[in-house]
Each structure stands twice: as structure tokens, then as C-alpha cells.
Design a protein around this motif. Structure first.
Motif, short mmCIF file in Angstrom:
data_model
loop_
_atom_site.label_atom_id
_atom_site.label_comp_id
_atom_site.label_asym_id
_atom_site.label_seq_id
_atom_site.Cartn_x
_atom_site.Cartn_y
_atom_site.Cartn_z
N ARG A 152 0.81 -1.37 0.14
CA ARG A 152 -0.01 -0.01 0.03
C ARG A 152 0.89 1.39 0.02
NH1 ARG A 152 -4.59 0.09 4.26
NH2 ARG A 152 -5.37 1.77 3.05
N SER A 153 0.47 2.29 -0.53
CA SER A 153 1.19 3.57 -0.77
C SER A 153 0.63 4.38 0.07
CB SER A 153 1.16 3.89 -2.31
OG SER A 153 -0.38 4.84 -2.31
N LYS A 154 1.58 5.55 0.20
CA LYS A 154 1.30 6.70 1.19
C LYS A 154 0.75 7.85 0.33
CE LYS A 154 4.26 5.10 5.04
NZ LYS A 154 5.20 5.74 5.90
N SER B 195 -9.40 10.93 -1.69
CA SER B 195 -8.86 10.98 -0.42
C SER B 195 -9.85 10.54 0.69
CB SER B 195 -7.91 12.05 -0.11
OG SER B 195 -7.53 11.86 1.30
N LEU B 196 -9.63 9.24 1.09
CA LEU B 196 -10.85 8.45 1.98
C LEU B 196 -10.40 8.77 3.60
CD1 LEU B 196 -11.62 5.57 -0.60
CD2 LEU B 196 -12.74 7.93 0.04
N TYR C 145 -10.14 15.90 11.52
CA TYR C 145 -9.46 14.90 11.30
C TYR C 145 -8.25 15.11 10.79
CZ TYR C 145 -11.32 16.09 6.58
OH TYR C 145 -11.53 16.50 5.56
N VAL C 146 -7.23 14.12 11.00
CA VAL C 146 -5.94 14.28 10.32
C VAL C 146 -5.80 14.24 8.72
CG1 VAL C 146 -3.47 13.50 10.14
CG2 VAL C 146 -4.89 13.35 12.32
N ILE C 147 -5.25 15.06 7.81
CA ILE C 147 -5.25 15.05 6.89
C ILE C 147 -3.86 14.88 6.19
CG2 ILE C 147 -7.11 16.61 6.19
CD1 ILE C 147 -5.06 18.84 5.56
N GLN C 148 -2.72 14.97 7.19
CA GLN C 148 -1.42 14.90 6.64
C GLN C 148 -0.30 15.11 7.95
OE1 GLN C 148 0.71 18.04 4.61
NE2 GLN C 148 1.56 16.67 3.03
N ARG C 149 0.68 14.09 7.83
CA ARG C 149 1.77 14.10 9.04
C ARG C 149 2.67 15.40 8.17
NH1 ARG C 149 4.56 12.60 12.98
NH2 ARG C 149 6.92 12.36 12.86
#
Length: 245
Positions: free
Chosen positions: A50-52, A67-68, A87-91
Motif C-alpha cells: 500500500r502506498s502513502k 482521499s478517503l 480529522y488528520v489530513i497529513q503528517r
């Protein structure tokens, strides 16, 4: 947004998913798999890796990407139009990547506006890079909110794209208990919080409002027994193998 047929498929897929005694809740890959079924697009086997990348589902026929996210809320949560959630969208470790982003010397004590600009640039680079790599021209967020008892859901969809830093104002949050500056850097537009970045976890959160176009789903939660479920799956696999042979 979803068509009437896709809404029907979404409800049916949720019913089928929660019926499995092997699945406790719709999360991560499970939500991605459901969404692929809803949109009738090919689903990759996660065992192959699985990719990031930003888009969890891509329809190559329309160059559309989603983006789910699936978010569990408590049973008293309000699913009314206008309700705000996050909600978190990105580190976003913008301190570590400061030079790469064009902000040499950036640190946690830098001016909020400078940190905010780095955060926005970090996000925009992600959108641009992954859109090109995944060949996405139209992009969206597909958010499934679910109550903890597993019978109420609501699907929200939003356009997804780059952010315009010129609209944002940035300030550190204040701890309501002691009045001290908090650990979250909040980005607002016209006084309304849009983003918040936590310097400890290096995570970027987005605030969203449940829109009028949101799709509520209510189901009767029926669970199959493990014995029945395993027997049914093995029977389906035997039928599939016979078709192939």
C-alpha cells in the motif's frame, strides 16, 4: 457526490461489511474497499503493498481521485448539517523539512505566520506531486462518519486541492485551564478555524462542516456467526474456482 445507485450500493456494502464477524468497525482499508465497490472501480490487493499517496481511490476513466477517511464518533454525536468535525489530513514535519520547503532556520519558536506558510506549502506540494503521479485531475475527500453503535453513518464529500496562504491567519491555541499558549497552531479564515497543526505529533488536522449534500445512512446491524460466515465464504470460493477451471 454519489448518484442514487451509488447511495444504494453504499448502504448495501455497509450492511454486508458489518455482518462479518471478523470486522469490528469500518476503518481504513475496509472503507477504501467499500468505496471502490460503490464507484465500481478496480481494487488492488493490499498484500501487494500500500502506498502513502494522497488518493486512496482513483477512477482512471474520469481521472478523478478521492482521499478517503472514516471517523468514529460517539453515539450522541450530531449529524446535522452545519456540524463541525476535524480529522488528520497529513503528517507535516515542517521543522525537519524546513530547508526543503524554502524556510531555512524555521523552528517551533518561529513566527506563527511563517510556520503557517510552511504548513500550507507542505500540503500544496503533496497535492501537486501526488495528483501528477496518480494522474488525477479532479480531486475530492470522501469522509464516512460513523456512530459507535454501528447503525448510523453519514457520507460527506468535499473538493480537495491546494490552499491559498493569503487567506489564512495563524495563532497558537490557548489552554483554557491555565491560559498558557497551547501546542496547536491554528489556521483560520475570517475567524473560522480551518486547520490546526500540533507541534508534538507533527500532525495537521482539518476542520470540516457537514454539508447539505451529505448522505445519511441508517442500517439494521445484523451479525453472522463465525461458523456461518466462514462456510459461506468457502462455498463462494469453491464456486469461483469452478468458474475459473
Amino acid at each position: 457526490m454519489l448518484t442514487e445507485d451509488e447511495i444504494y450500493r453504499l448502504k448495501q456494502a455497509i450492511v454486508a461489511t458489518v455482518a462479518s464477524p471478523l470486522i469490528g468497525s469500518i476503518e481504513d482499508y475496509t472503507w477504501e474497499a467499500i468505496f471502490h465497490y460503490v464507484k465500481d472501480i478496480s481494487l488492488a490487493d493490499p498484500a501487494l503493498g500500500r502506498s502513502k499517496l494522497l488518493y486512496d481511490a482513483v477512477d482512471p476513466a474520469t481521472s478523478t481521485g478521492w482521499s478517503l477517511k472514516s471517523l468514529q464518533v460517539n453515539k450522541k454525536a450530531d449529524f446535522s448539517v452545519g456540524t463541525i468535525y476535524s480529522y488528520v489530513i497529513q503528517r507535516a514535519d515542517v521543522i525537519k523539512k524546513a530547508t526543503e520547503l524554502g524556510f531555512p532556520g524555521l523552528n517551533e519558536n518561529s513566527l506563527p505566520e511563517e510556520l503557517g506558510e510552511a504548513i500550507v506549502r507542505h500540503w500544496n506540494q503533496k497535492v501537486e506531486k501526488d495528483s501528477l503521479k496518480q494522474e488525477v485531475e479532479a480531486s475530492y475527500e470522501g469522509i464516512l462518519l460513523k456512530k459507535i453503535h454501528g447503525t448510523e453513518y453519514i457520507y460527506c464529500e468535499y473538493p480537495l486541492g491546494q490552499l491559498d496562504q493569503s487567506f489564512f491567519s495563524w495563532a497558537w491555541t490557548v489552554n483554557k485551564k491555565n491560559g498558557k499558549t497551547g501546542v496547536g497552531l491554528q489556521g483560520s479564515i475570517n475567524g473560522q478555524a480551518q486547520l490546526i497543526w500540533y507541534k508534538n505529533q507533527k500532525q495537521l488536522f482539518r476542520f470540516r462542516v457537514i454539508p447539505e449534500t451529505a448522505v445519511p445512512i441508517r442500517i439494521e446491524r445484523v451479525r453472522l456467526t463465525p461458523t456461518y460466515y466462514v462456510s459461506a465464504i468457502l462455498s463462494a470460493l469453491r464456486d469461483k474456482n469452478e468458474e475459473i477451471s
